[in-house]
Design an enzyme around this catalytic site. Structure first.
Site, PDB file in Angstrom:
ATOM      1  N   SER A 127       0.683  -1.236   0.115  1.00 30.09           N
ATOM      2  CA  SER A 127       0.052   0.015  -0.022  1.00 30.09           C
ATOM      3  C   SER A 127       0.818   1.365   0.085  1.00 30.09           C
ATOM      4  O   SER A 127       0.358   2.311  -0.658  1.00 30.09           O
ATOM      5  CB  SER A 127      -1.039   0.003   1.204  1.00 30.09           C
ATOM      6  OG  SER A 127      -0.129  -0.143   2.372  1.00 30.09           O
ATOM      7  N   HIS A 189       0.776   5.204   4.383  1.00 29.43           N
ATOM      8  CA  HIS A 189      -0.277   5.655   3.051  1.00 29.43           C
ATOM      9  C   HIS A 189       0.224   7.129   2.587  1.00 29.43           C
ATOM     10  O   HIS A 189       0.355   7.497   1.505  1.00 29.43           O
ATOM     11  CB  HIS A 189      -1.616   5.420   3.398  1.00 29.43           C
ATOM     12  CG  HIS A 189      -1.877   4.221   3.501  1.00 29.43           C
ATOM     13  ND1 HIS A 189      -2.998   3.683   4.046  1.00 29.43           N
ATOM     14  CD2 HIS A 189      -1.242   2.743   3.542  1.00 29.43           C
ATOM     15  CE1 HIS A 189      -3.185   2.211   4.090  1.00 29.43           C
ATOM     16  NE2 HIS A 189      -1.978   1.587   3.931  1.00 29.43           N
TER      17      HIS A 189
END
Length: 210
Positions: A127, A189
């Site tokens: 991610s 992220h």
């Protein structure tokens, strides 16, 4: 909100994106075969260990990018990479895109480590690197539309500008990181996304720079 696809098709096959998806799936199957607990313990990125021995533990930054905590974790990351990665690869070219993707994953892991330096919980997943791709897409294609599945009582679809969709997504990562929501590396992220926004122009061929 889940992106279904973007209305901005790439002109050439996204060979690196496809290869990354295959590699992540293969790594996940190998992880299941060898035992997820053992693999994650040896190859997941642990901030506390990294700061104790950066040279000896640095390899975990790269290996952790190809590990996932379950099928949904894998599928969600690969879906975002598939939806947004092809156009970014098309603009950068395959070699530049691969380097950008890997460096984005490194930046994401380091961002998480800086915010949680004492954490002994292994961080895994693509991610962070995928977030860098989202940041690049945010800069390159802000006016492209993304067909998005939305739940509000009943599910329905909306065509949202990528700039709005990805900006809202980044805002959610910031809020959840500040709230300390457990279980997800929100700072990774956000770190990957910021890297993507800041670095994308450096990875573009000269004809696409501005």
């Amino acid at each position: 909100m889940i992106p279904l696809h973007d209305i901005n098709p790439a002109r050439r096959p996204a060979l690196v994106v496809r290869s990354l998806v295959v590699l992540n799936v293969a790594a996940f199957l190998l992880e299941l075969l060898l035992g997820p607990t053992q693999v994650v313990a040896k190859m997941g990125f642990v901030p506390a260990l990294f700061f104790q021995d950066p040279l000896g533990e640095g390899y975990r930054i790269l290996t952790s990018m190809f590990l996932h905590g379950g099928l949904f974790h894998l599928l969600s990351n690969m879906w975002f990479l598939w939806v947004f990665g092809d156009n970014v690869e098309d603009r950068m070219g395959g070699e530049r895109f691969l380097l950008f993707y890997l460096l984005g994953g490194v930046a994401a892991a380091l961002a998480q480590a800086l915010f949680m330096p004492a954490s002994t919980v292994p961080m895994i997943g693509a991610s962070g690197a995928v977030s860098a791709v989202l940041g690049a897409y945010y800069v390159l294609f802000p006016r492209a539309y993304v067909i998005t599945l939305v739940w509000f009582v009943l599910p329905f679809t909306l065509a949202l500008p990528a700039g709005f969709y990805l900006g809202y997504w980044a805002f959610l990562q910031l809020v959840q990181g500040l709230l300390g929501v457990p279980g997800i590396a929100f700072w990774a992220h956000l770190g990957g996304f910021v890297f993507g926004v800041a670095a994308v122009r450096a990875f573009l061929p000269r004809r696409w720079r501005w």
